[in-house]
Every structure is written in C-alpha cells, then in structure tokens.
Design an enzyme around this catalytic site. Structure first.
Site, PDB file in Angstrom:
ATOM      1  N   CYS A 172     -46.754  -5.007 -13.578  1.00  0.00           N
ATOM      2  CA  CYS A 172     -46.249  -4.966 -11.654  1.00  0.00           C
ATOM      3  C   CYS A 172     -48.018  -4.798 -10.954  1.00  0.00           C
ATOM      4  CB  CYS A 172     -45.997  -5.363 -11.532  1.00  0.00           C
ATOM      5  SG  CYS A 172     -45.012  -5.746 -10.347  1.00  0.00           S
TER       6      CYS A 172
ATOM      7  N   ARG B 231     -41.461  -7.803  -6.271  1.00  0.00           N
ATOM      8  CA  ARG B 231     -42.816  -7.789  -4.908  1.00  0.00           C
ATOM      9  C   ARG B 231     -43.862  -8.097  -5.736  1.00  0.00           C
ATOM     10  NH1 ARG B 231     -44.516  -3.454  -1.376  1.00  0.00           N
ATOM     11  NH2 ARG B 231     -45.321  -4.968   0.124  1.00  0.00           N
TER      12      ARG B 231
ATOM     13  N   GLU C 279     -39.923  -3.309 -18.464  1.00  0.00           N
ATOM     14  CA  GLU C 279     -39.055  -1.761 -18.464  1.00  0.00           C
ATOM     15  C   GLU C 279     -37.767  -1.523 -17.892  1.00  0.00           C
ATOM     16  OE1 GLU C 279     -41.316  -2.426 -16.596  1.00  0.00           O
ATOM     17  OE2 GLU C 279     -40.418  -1.100 -15.470  1.00  0.00           O
TER      18      GLU C 279
ATOM     19  N   HIS D 103     -40.781  -6.516 -14.896  1.00  0.00           N
ATOM     20  CA  HIS D 103     -40.696  -5.665 -15.571  1.00  0.00           C
ATOM     21  C   HIS D 103     -40.424  -5.711 -17.254  1.00  0.00           C
ATOM     22  CE1 HIS D 103     -42.302  -3.318 -12.141  1.00  0.00           C
ATOM     23  NE2 HIS D 103     -42.026  -4.181 -11.218  1.00  0.00           N
TER      24      HIS D 103
END
Ligand code: GLN
Length: 191
Positions: free
Chosen positions: A77, A135, A172, A170
């Site tokens: 990101c 985002r 993670e 993401h």
C-alpha cells in the site's frame, strides 16, 4: 535470515507477526545502520507523505535506494507508493525502484476501504487471496521488466521486478502467510 521492517509510521507490527509465524527474524528499521544486518526489507502501509518525510529526515531515502540495489524490498500500500516510479496527480518524489505508476487513494471516498477476493499467481498456480484494501492506491501503468502476480477486476494489485515486490492491499491483515512466504523465497533466491 533477517528481514528489516521500516518502522517509522503505519502498520509495521503485523508484518513482524507474519514473519514470526514463518520463523524468520525481524528487526524494526528506524535508522540507516539498522539495514546492515538485513537480507530484505518490508515497507508497510501508512501515510505515504508522512512516511516519505520521516524517511528523508532519518537519512533512509538514500540508504533504502542503495539497499534495494542488491536486496529484495516488499512494499504494501503506502510502501508500494514509496517504491513506485511515480505517483500521478501529486508531487510526491518516490524511490523509483519499480517501473510502476500509481494513483493514491484511487478507489474514491465511497468505497475507500473494502475486502474482496484477489486472484494471485505466485506458486505456479492461480489462487485466490483475501485482499484487504485500505485507502489503497491503484497501479495505473506497468512498465518494463514487471511480472504481474495478482489482479482484482482489471487492476494489477501484486507485482514484482527482480528486486522489488509490491501489493496494493494488506496481506498482513489476514491470517494467510502465503504472500510473506513468497517474499521470503524471493530473498532466499537472491542470496
Ligand atoms: N492512502 C495512503 C497513502 O496514500 C495509503 C494507505 C495505506 O497504506 N493503507 O499514502
């Protein structure tokens, strides 16, 4: 093997948890000399303008560029935005380590964060992965020497070149270690 995680701002802790599951040692990187012992580096999500400012102030802009000349770097990101060739529609100066153009916050206000299945091709097979988009940026142009490893609708969301690996989402934030495992494999191959 030891992997550095840039820990200036943003979601760095969960990357350390993923790597702990994989049995890989990590070190939080806040100063250039902490990169010396690392075989790879993760740049986490966060706010790219803040991350960039802190990176420059800490002397890490140059050191990460040098590091990436021969060691793998994984950006998620905002981390991808930092590694990209450029970020269109703003004057953020990026590291320019992978030939991708990105547009920040490209999903717009209404659906700026969402979870959806992403198609990935990282182990010779097509698979799905839970894509957590917060985002997120969009990759709007893919240049030379890039392998596309994941897509969502028509968008490239996971890609790499020889040294740099990036995701617009993401991994993670899931319980699925496959993408981190792939990065660990990329480091093994490069050593
Ligand atoms: N919107 C952020 C930016 O442009 C990135 C968000 C994230 O890393 N989850 O920097």
């Amino acid at each position: 093997m030891k992997i550095g995680i840039l820990a200036l701002q943003g979601g760095f802790e969960l990357h350390a948890q993923m790597l702990a599951i994989l049995g890989v040692d990590t070190v939080y990187v806040r100063k250039p000399d902490q990169l010396v012992s690392c075989h790879g580096l993760i740049i986490p999500g966060g706010e790219s303008t803040t991350l960039m400012k802190l990176m420059r102030e800490g002397g890490l802009f140059e050191s990460i560029s040098d590091f990436a000349a021969d060691k793998p770097v994984f950006g998620t990101c905002a981390g991808l935005i930092m590694l990209a060739m450029d970020s269109i529609n703003d004057n953020l100066v990026t590291l320019n380590l992978i030939d991708l153009s990105v547009e920040r916050n490209a999903y717009g206000r209404q659906i700026d964060s969402f979870i959806d299945s992403v198609e990935i091709r990282i182990n010779g097979a097509i698979d799905s992965f839970e894509g957590v988009f917060i985002r997120a940026p969009k990759i709007v142009a893919v240049g030379e020497g890039i392998d596309i490893l994941g897509t969502h609708s028509d968008d490239v969301v996971l890609a790499e070149n020889d040294q740099v690996f990036v995701a617009t989402f993401h991994p993670e934030l899931t319980n699925d270690v496959r993408i981190h495992q792939y990065f660990v494999g990329k480091i093994r191959k490069s050593r």
